[in-house]
Scaffold this active site. Structure first.
Site, mmCIF file in Angstrom:
data_model
loop_
_atom_site.group_PDB
_atom_site.id
_atom_site.type_symbol
_atom_site.label_atom_id
_atom_site.label_comp_id
_atom_site.label_asym_id
_atom_site.label_seq_id
_atom_site.Cartn_x
_atom_site.Cartn_y
_atom_site.Cartn_z
ATOM 1 N N LYS A 79 0.845 -1.197 0.000
ATOM 2 C CA LYS A 79 0.000 0.000 0.000
ATOM 3 C C LYS A 79 0.883 1.251 0.000
ATOM 4 C CE LYS A 79 -4.050 1.904 2.505
ATOM 5 N NZ LYS A 79 -4.899 1.810 3.711
ATOM 6 N N SER A 160 -9.957 2.016 2.676
ATOM 7 C CA SER A 160 -9.025 2.721 1.815
ATOM 8 C C SER A 160 -7.997 1.812 1.121
ATOM 9 C CB SER A 160 -8.262 3.751 2.648
ATOM 10 O OG SER A 160 -7.398 3.107 3.573
ATOM 11 N N SER A 184 -10.370 -0.088 6.983
ATOM 12 C CA SER A 184 -9.719 0.022 5.673
ATOM 13 C C SER A 184 -9.041 -1.233 5.172
ATOM 14 C CB SER A 184 -8.688 1.152 5.694
ATOM 15 O OG SER A 184 -9.327 2.395 5.555
#
Lengths: 491, 492
Positions: A79, A160, A184
């Site tokens: 990420k 997210s 998330s």
């Protein structure tokens, strides 16, 4: 040779150790898959071809001599929130334009130390603020899953950690790192048919992870199986003297916890999670999960978490408050974007106006407001009190049960643009934020499909630092659910 | 709730056109903690160095960086709290003070707001006229220093040096117990002395290690507290006095003209000696303090405090009391000696096995005068305690007189050397041989028969004879012997 990208992490590990294939081979297979498919999914924002191949070659050398760590040669996606030395690290925000850190986050360093190979950086909501991956400066991530029955409209992967979810679900990496501040990891995992665990606050170091809300942020993996999550978390978690909120406790062998045996385990069903107007398929799935665990020998008990309804509003005070302060450092002075002006205040204003997207601005404004003189007591202080009550709810529930079973999300994946009201969007995290507020571990496990053929997940919530029970129970759910559905490859 | 602990003292009053006014002063002193590394990072705290040399990733607030508390700084703060006889809070909390400034990389300063590490304490002052004054300490908290913005280095641009960014400070907040500029100066001087004794701050105001925000208000003597103005960042004790004097007069003038004081932040300009408005109450920042989620509450046990307490040095008040007791010194002398721990130690080395009053006279008299002249501390003025001690020994055993000793000291200062050697080389040894003295006295009497005749009528003239004899002996005649023999010969 069959398609190497079909293998899950445990299988890749065995294949590499058994010299069925090399890390270079599987890494190249993934790089090729990314190069072919990423344009459609927009999961990766940077692909580190050369670095990946160099790391794979180094792993192969180790594997050849019978050495290597727990993840030796396994290609992963990271990420964009994790600092990776010399590689794009911008939290998918315009304001960090061009930022490449000179340092490596503790979590990713742990992965590399265990031999993992980095394929690239994954798309995400800007500064991890979002539940649909529609706030990224680098554009929306697309869910590999689509509704059956003719509607071919693209869907969001959740957020997210949307890039992590989409890439792992579409087999563009073996597994991915994510972060979870209010859901998330778990929400995108549920929306893409994956397993995702947010460990206990303090289990993974936050050092080198771009901060969103410091008291809530926690790293974890998104994987295609429960075992893969256990393997990943084993490497990601560690004590870290550079993060004083990180615990100085040894990391247990999570894989060893996968005994498949939940006989006598007490599973709590929190009644407050039964929402008015909850879709039938969620209700049905939840009951299905209860039945599976009961059949496996677990004892089901109703429990109450009376302050649950205050969790989401309190979260949307605490998280923006911390974010408003954490994001103050992006001022155009030292790194990232600077929109020049002769006046320093004007430079700040222009830089931050241009650099932050609307959702980030909304949260910075909310956070600034709730911390302001005259509002602090009514908002921030009260939210902290609610947080204490939420923690107490869980403590009391865990006096009677070992683990809690809840739905992971209130609905399946939706279309981009479908939810425009921010509060409606925030409701996506209704089942997950409580876990962050209490600092507890939570895992999402794919458990079924909705009538449109989209994946739905169940969530297990554990006691602090009892990830082992979560993995054990999740393993039993996984086996009972026998979730074998795959998105039809259109990308 | 602010409590007035003082009884109004007319000596402190300032007379105005409409009557007397009384000053009320409270100080916030920012003291840099003596430590090798910063409060939350391992960077060096050393002064000087190239700009941005001592800057870690944490100090520059790079994304994802986290603060880690420096245990030594915590010890230093606790040590200071103990030195101020203050309550040590075993649980304290770091908060974020949010504001934007280019030399504040995080966009917030990590400080302690609601729960400081040290609570209420006291600083004792000895004022020359008023005697003992107790100034209450409200609190002491730890915080980070900011960096430095430099506006005149690059034309048309401002540049930032982050070397100081993250350096540990203690903010020591007094109660509004101070009633004059002299008391304020004495308070900062005393505080600095205590910090130096403790080794927790070097007190170097030129390098910015110690600076004060001065809160000043005026009122009718003993009346309600007035509206205060805060004078920011005053960096010398002299300026503190000047700023208070100016500010008091400014506020009195406004009030006597029927005006009101605006609560505001002001700056003192040492060049013009005036304070100027910096920002009004309306323009004051809303710092949006909240607990720093990156740091757990700071907690330690009593054993941690006890260990530090056990290592505490003798502090100025205790040392002063002991010196009065042990050496029979006056409170004034003892007070002067303890101002600098090195001076006190120097004195004690000199006084060891000698007459303490003689020792203090030499240390705070001739040697202090010399030290003052060369602008150095007494202990560092070029004369060792051993040298001064030897000189005093030469007086005590009658080798030289006190007057000759002053000359020997001058030679020691100018040329160096041991006093006994100087006395020998320069032939300064006192003449104690009564025969030799008698001969000189006879000579003087013979040369001045008329005066010798008069002396019986005017006994004060004996002094003139002493002078003549001393002159003829080159100052080396033992004064006691001269007096005795003269008295006998002149028939006094």
């Amino acid at each position: 040779m069959s398609d190497l990208t079909e293998l899950n992490l445990a299988q890749v590990r065995e294949g590499l150790r058994g010299k069925d294939f090399t890390s270079r081979e599987i890494t190249d297979a993934y790089l090729e898959a990314i190069d072919t498919s990423n344009a459609a999914l927009n999961a990766y924002i940077t692909v580190t071809h050369d670095k990946a191949r160099a790391m794979a070659d180094a792993s192969d050398a180790k594997l050849a001599s019978g050495e290597g760590g727990a993840l030796e040669g396994v290609p992963l996606g990271i990420k964009d929130l994790f600092a990776t030395e010399g590689v794009h690290t911008q939290a998918c925000s315009h304001i960090l334009d061009g930022f490449e850190p000179t340092y490596e986050s503790t979590v990713t360093q742990n992965l590399w130390d265990d031999g993992a190979v980095m394929l690239g950086k994954l798309n995400m909501d800007e500064f991890a603020m979002g539940s649909s991956n529609e706030t990224s400066y680098y554009g929306n991530v697309v869910n590999p899953w689509r509704r059956s029955g003719g509607d071919n409209a693209p869907l969001v992967p959740g957020g997210s950690s949307g890039g992590s979810a989409s890439a792992t679900a579409a087999h563009l990496c073996v597994a991915a790192t994510g972060t979870d501040t209010g859901g998330s990891i778990r929400q995108p995992a549920a929306l893409t048919g994956l397993v995702g665990i947010k460990p206990t606050y303090g289990r993974c170091s936050r050092w080198g992870i771009v901060a969103f809300a410091s008291s809530l942020d926690q790293a974890g993996p998104l994987t295609r199986t429960v075992r893969d999550s256990a393997i990943m978390l084993n490497s990601m978690a560690s004590p870290d003297p550079k993060d004083t909120t990180c615990v100085d406790m040894p990391v247990p062998d999570y894989e060893a916890a996968l005994t498949g045996d939940v006989r006598g385990l007490k599973v709590g069903i929190p009644k407050e999670y039964r929402l008015d107007g909850m879709p039938d398929e969620i209700e049905t799935l939840w009951q299905q999960g209860i039945d599976w665990l009961r059949s496996a020998g677990a004892e089901i008990k109703d429990v109450s978490l009376p302050h649950t309804k205050y969790a989401l509003p309190a979260y949307y005070i605490v998280a923006p408050a911390e974010a408003s302060s954490n994001l103050a450092r992006y001022d155009g002075v030292r790194y990232g974007l600077r929109v020049p002006d002769d006046d320093v205040v004007a430079m700040y204003e222009k830089t931050r106006s241009e650099g932050f997207g609307p959702e980030v601005k909304r949260r910075v404004l909310i956070g600034t407001y709730v911390l302001s003189a005259g509002y602090y007591d009514a908002y921030y202080l009260r939210a902290q009190k609610v947080r204490t009550l939420i923690k107490r709810d869980f403590e009391q529930a865990f006096e009677d049960v070992d683990v809690l079973l809840t739905p992971a999300t209130p609905s399946a994946a939706f279309a981009p643009g479908e939810i425009t009201d921010p509060v409606h969007m925030y409701l996506n995290d209704i089942f997950t934020v409580t876990v962050n507020m209490a600092g507890l571990p939570g895992i999402a496990v794919p458990a079924g499909l909705d009538p449109k053929g989209l994946p739905l997940g169940l969530q297990l919530i554990g006691k602090a630092f009892d990830e082992e029970t979560l993995f054990r129970t999740a393993g039993v759910l996984e086996e009972a659910a026998d979730f074998t559905a795959r998105p039809e490859k259109w990308w | 709730m602010i409590v007035d602990t003082r009884t109004p003292n007319p000596k402190n009053f300032i007379s105005g056109a409409t009557g007397d006014w009384e000053l009320v002063i409270g100080l916030e002193v920012h003291a840099q903690i003596t430590s090798k590394s910063k409060l939350f990072s391992a960077s060096s705290t050393s002064f000087g160095g190239e700009p941005n040399d001592h800057v870690s990733l944490v100090d520059a607030a790079m994304p994802g960086m986290l603060p880690v508390i420096n245990k030594y700084c915590v010890e230093q703060a606790v040590r200071t709290g103990l030195g101020l006889k203050a309550k040590i809070n075993k649980r304290s909390v770091f908060d974020r003070k949010n504001y934007f400034y280019p030399d504040l990389p995080q966009g917030y300063q990590i400080s302690q707001f609601k729960d400081p590490i040290v609570g209420e304490g006291t600083v004792h002052l000895d004022m020359p006229e008023d005697g003992a004054v107790e100034v209450g300490i409200e609190r002491l908290h730890m915080e980070q220093d900011a960096g430095k913005s430099i506006h005149d280095l690059v034309p048309g641009k401002s540049v930032v040096d982050l070397n100081r960014s993250g350096v540990a400070l203690m903010e020591i907040v007094s109660k509004p117990d101070i009633r004059s500029a002299d008391e304020a100066k004495a308070y900062v001087t005393k505080l600095r002395t205590i910090l130096r004794y403790l080794g927790t701050c070097d007190g170097n105001m030129e390098e910015g290690s110690l600076r004060a925000d001065v809160n000043v208000s005026v009122r009718e003597p003993g009346g309600e507290f007035g509206t205060r103005c805060e004078i920011k960042n005053v960096n010398s004790i002299r300026f503190i006095g000047q700023a208070i004097d100016y500010e008091a007069r400014r506020q009195i003038d406004i009030l006597e003209d029927g005006g009101e004081i605006d609560q505001e932040t002001r700056l003192f300009d040492p060049k013009s000696g005036v304070t100027r408005s910096m920002r009004s109450k309306e323009e004051a920042h809303d710092y949006r303090y909240f607990p720093d989620p990156d740091l757990l509450p700071l907690e330690f046990d009593q054993a941690f405090v006890d260990e530090i307490a056990a290592s505490l040095p003798e502090l100025p008040d205790e040392k002063q009391a002991r010196m009065i007791e042990q050496y029979g010194l006056s409170a004034y002398d003892a007070g002067l000696l303890v101002d600098e721990p090195e001076t006190a130690a120097f004195f004690e080395a000199v006084a060891e096995g000698r007459d303490a009053k003689v020792a203090v006279n030499w240390v705070m008299g001739d040697l202090a005068a010399h030290a003052n002249q060369v602008g150095k501390p007494v202990a560092d003025a070029g004369i060792s305690a051993g040298q001064l001690g030897s000189l005093i020994d030469l007086i005590a055993d009658g080798t030289i007189s006190g007057k000759i000793a002053k000359d020997v000291l001058d030679i020691m200062i100018a040329e160096g050397g041991e006093p006994a050697q100087i006395v020998q080389d320069k032939g300064l040894k006192q003449v104690t041989d009564t025969g030799a003295i008698e001969a000189i006295i006879d000579e003087v009497i013979a040369e001045n028969p008329d005066k010798a005749a008069q002396v019986k009528e005017k006994p004060k003239m004996a002094g003139w004879f002493v002078g003549q004899v001393m002159q003829k002996s080159g100052g080396k005649a033992n004064p006691q012997a001269v007096n005795a023999i003269l008295a006998q010969k002149l028939g006094l």
